[in-house]
Motif scaffolding. Sequence first.
Motif: not given
Length: 371
Positions: A183-184, A186-188, A190-191
């Motif tokens: 999840s981190e 993905s946040n960093k 982008g998906p």
Amino acid sequence: MPDLPRVLVVDDSRLVRASLVQHIKASYDVKEEADGEAAWQTLVLDQSIRAVVSDLQMPKMNGYELLERLRSSRLRRLQQMPFILVSGEETEEERGKARGLGASDFITKGSGSIEILARLGNLLALQQAQEHLDTGREHMVQNPASGLFTRKYLELQAAQALSHSARHGIDVSLMVLGFDGYSELSNKLGPTLAEEVGNRFAKMLAGKVRQEDSLGHMGEGQFAVVSPGTAPNYCASFAERVRQAVEVSRLSVQGKSLALTVSIGLASVPTDLVSSAGALLDLAAQRMQMAMQAGGNRIESGGILPATRPISLQHALELLRANRQGPVLPHLDALLAQLLPLLSLMDKELDVTLPIAELEHYLGERKSDKK
């Protein structure tokens, strides 16, 4: 007759070919060849042929050789093509050899129209059903970029493996892998980029699993492998190799190097008492979560948590080259014990002064402390 399925009849006897053609020509478009080599050329070039009816004893290439060439072909349609052998005076041993090579069925010379048509019809119906199944599997692909299957498909594969296991008493193992901190990530990134990272990992993993294994998505940044016929210890060994490979890898995304790790949960039958394929997948996923909660970059197999698995000198050097000292620190004593004979040889042959006695004393004390 273009509307009829095309069948290739192969026999060096013109009379036998004429008899076979007479039996099936009302239901099939028939092509004829007099030897195995000519039949092979026709099969490669004519993609409309749906089945083969062949004699065993022929010039240039006999029925065994033709069958073996089809089953070892790179063309999937030839690998799976129904192949009926026309049997004469062959022994049971010779028939067994043909079955082993992949013969679909046998008919005896002199068989009537009803029997030949029934056998051809049954084989082509089975082939059509298999083609529909293959098409259905392709429709179950979740992500065209990775080419992996959905959880629903994995459950189907696991259910089939469990049924086979119950009948034959063999193991079925399953592993669920997840990126630590996805999840981190993905946040960093982008998906989209995070998904690309997952797809690249999946392609690497697809190249390492066996043909009979099934690889698919379990969730975002999570994958599963169903391994029929694999004992838990072998599955754990494979999982450890995957974990190590990810740990030492360096993935470049947008010019930046990423350090990634995975946590892996294992479950197997009959070792784990579960009631369904879905329960087996869930158990492996739960153990993956346990591994993540325990710090990540490890395997949970339901009994032993390998928090400090021994590592090889080669793996330690790969970690250091990747500027990752942390995973090496818990193994320094074991690595020193492996290196000591080499250091002693260097001290003797290279005329250098190394504290061999002090190192031996240190290892002796550490060994005593652990008793």
